[in-house]
Design an enzyme around this catalytic site. Structure first.
Site, mmCIF file in Angstrom:
data_model
loop_
_atom_site.group_PDB
_atom_site.id
_atom_site.type_symbol
_atom_site.label_atom_id
_atom_site.label_comp_id
_atom_site.label_asym_id
_atom_site.label_seq_id
_atom_site.Cartn_x
_atom_site.Cartn_y
_atom_site.Cartn_z
ATOM 1 N N TYR A 160 -5.108 37.772 39.980
ATOM 2 C CA TYR A 160 -3.811 37.645 40.654
ATOM 3 C C TYR A 160 -3.162 39.005 40.921
ATOM 4 O O TYR A 160 -2.100 39.060 41.519
ATOM 5 C CB TYR A 160 -2.863 36.833 39.770
ATOM 6 N N LYS A 165 -13.033 32.814 29.541
ATOM 7 C CA LYS A 165 -14.452 32.603 29.867
ATOM 8 C C LYS A 165 -15.164 33.863 29.362
ATOM 9 O O LYS A 165 -15.876 34.558 30.102
ATOM 10 C CB LYS A 165 -14.585 32.414 31.383
ATOM 11 N N ASP A 181 -13.757 26.139 30.721
ATOM 12 C CA ASP A 181 -14.382 24.927 31.265
ATOM 13 C C ASP A 181 -14.319 23.800 30.243
ATOM 14 O O ASP A 181 -13.927 22.671 30.546
ATOM 15 C CB ASP A 181 -15.823 25.199 31.732
ATOM 16 N N ASP A 187 -2.765 29.512 35.660
ATOM 17 C CA ASP A 187 -2.267 28.862 36.869
ATOM 18 C C ASP A 187 -2.897 27.476 37.017
ATOM 19 O O ASP A 187 -2.215 26.465 37.211
ATOM 20 C CB ASP A 187 -2.633 29.751 38.069
#
Ligand code: NAD
Length: 360
Positions: A123, A190, A224, A248
């Site tokens: 971002y 992640k 995930d 987000d």
């Protein structure tokens, strides 16, 4: 008397912000609003969707209530919302997601808090367009030092995550947990794939967590897996801290768990400045129809009152909104069992009902 910046925004923003302003004032807390315009409707007048007066006002007043602002796709400027957060270094995006009785959802008793890093990650807006000379230069530089190939017809987005940026957001999450009697903080990344960005976030989170040992439980999840876990057993989670992009996405997932964007509030908080706004966007297709749900902005106002230390007013306003929703009579279309329900009321009528509750 508090001096607070009020940004009506665009699309449905001005209608819901006006509804929220009336509800906040009905608590009796004295506020002098400094109304400043931003968004696509002021582009022609000021030549920018973010006139300098907006940031000046927030810097001066330190607290703002903001309506959503449209980010047009494919034009020169980036999101005004992201620009405000970055310019004022509002590094925390706080999004509590709580079930309210009367809101139809597949889930009950959800009580989650998303703490999203607000200034870094993909971002950050560091992007290089496909086909441009500087993009080719970047690709050549990366290939040289990483010995890895990138297709020449690629666009590039950079994902910076820093130690200092991570440390302050994870500390915020733990301090929030302590202050609000929460039990656990889950760091979501992640890190198994992006070792030097998400991996760094995780390493810093682990270190910060040590300082809260015995007070707040700490655990880690891959993003995930976290998506699946939240859908299957959301009751296992409490406060989650995430880098910007996952935060987000997870915010909308959590808004879905509690029954939709219409009731999901948010706050962007920095060292000594805070801007309060709903999770949802400007819903431009409903602009000017007095139709959409003002609750998310009203609940953002509740977060604002709490931030100001007006705890009693915050509690009363949240209860009034919760009561109106639980009764299900004076609510907008999205809170009715059937979206075409002719008994649904408009934005301002729902605010009227909340104000009436506040006064009884
Ligand atoms: P959106 O949140 O504006 O709307 C998506 C859908 O959610 C709407 O069509 C509507 O069905 C529902 N919805 C949203 N708010 C609602 C409310 N208060 N009451 C009832 N239903 C509601 O998302 P979008 O359509 O993806 O985005 C529209 C614009 O808003 C885009 O330009 C986007 O960039 C911008 N945006 C701004 C912010 C912000 O100002 N912080 C946040 C997200 C999106």
């Amino acid at each position: 008397m508090y001096n607070i910046t009020l940004i009506p925004g665009d699309g449905t923003g001005p209608e819901i912000v006006e509804a929220a302003r009336r509800c906040i004032e009905a608590t009796g807390v004295k506020i002098k609003w400094d109304v400043v315009d931003a968004g696509i409707d002021v582009m022609d007048k000021y030549g920018t969707p973010l006139p300098p007066a907006v940031l000046d006002s927030i810097r001066k007043n330190k607290v703002a209530l903001k309506g959503p602002i449209t980010t047009p796709i494919g034009t020169g400027f980036r999101s005004v919302n992201v620009a405000i957060r970055k310019e004022l270094d509002l590094y925390t995006c706080l999004r509590p997601c709580k079930s309210y009785k009367g809101v139809r959802s597949r889930y009950q008793n959800i009580d989650l808090v998303v703490v999203r890093e607000n200034t870094e990650d993909l971002y950050a807006g560091i992007e290089f367009e496909e086909g441009k000379k500087e993009t080719a230069d970047i690709i050549a530089a990366i290939e040289k030092c990483s010995k890895k190939k990138i297709r020449p017809d690629s666009g590039i987005s950079i994902k910076p995550i820093s130690k200092s940026g991570t440390e302050r957001i994870v500390k915020f999450a733990f301090d929030y947990a302590v202050k609000h009697n929460r039990k656990k903080v889950t760091a979501v990344t992640k890190a198994n794939i992006m070792k030097f960005t998400d991996g760094l976030f995780l390493a810093v989170a682990k270190e910060v967590a040590k300082g809260y040992k015995g007070k707040i439980e700490y655990e880690e999840r891959l993003v995930d897996n976290m998506c699946m876990q939240l859908v299957q057993k959301p009751e296992l989670y409490d406060v989650m801290v995430l880098p910007n992009l996952y935060g987000d996405i997870m915010s909308d997932l959590c808004a879905g768990l509690i029954g939709g964007l219409g009731i999901a509030p948010g706050a962007n908080i920095g060292k000594d400045i805070a801007v309060f706004e709903a999770v949802h966007g400007s819903a431009p297709k409903y602009k000017g129809q007095n139709k959409v749900n003002p609750t998310a902005v009203i609940l953002s106002g509740v977060l604002m009152l709490e931030y100001l230390g007006e705890k009693d007013a915050a509690k009363r306003l949240e209860k009034a909104a919760a009561d109106v929703i639980a009764e299900g009579k004076y609510v907008t279309y999205d809170l009715k069992p059937n979206r075409d329900d002719p008994t649904a009321v408009g934005t301002s009528q729902m605010a009227d009902a909340i104000i009436k509750k506040l006064k009884t």
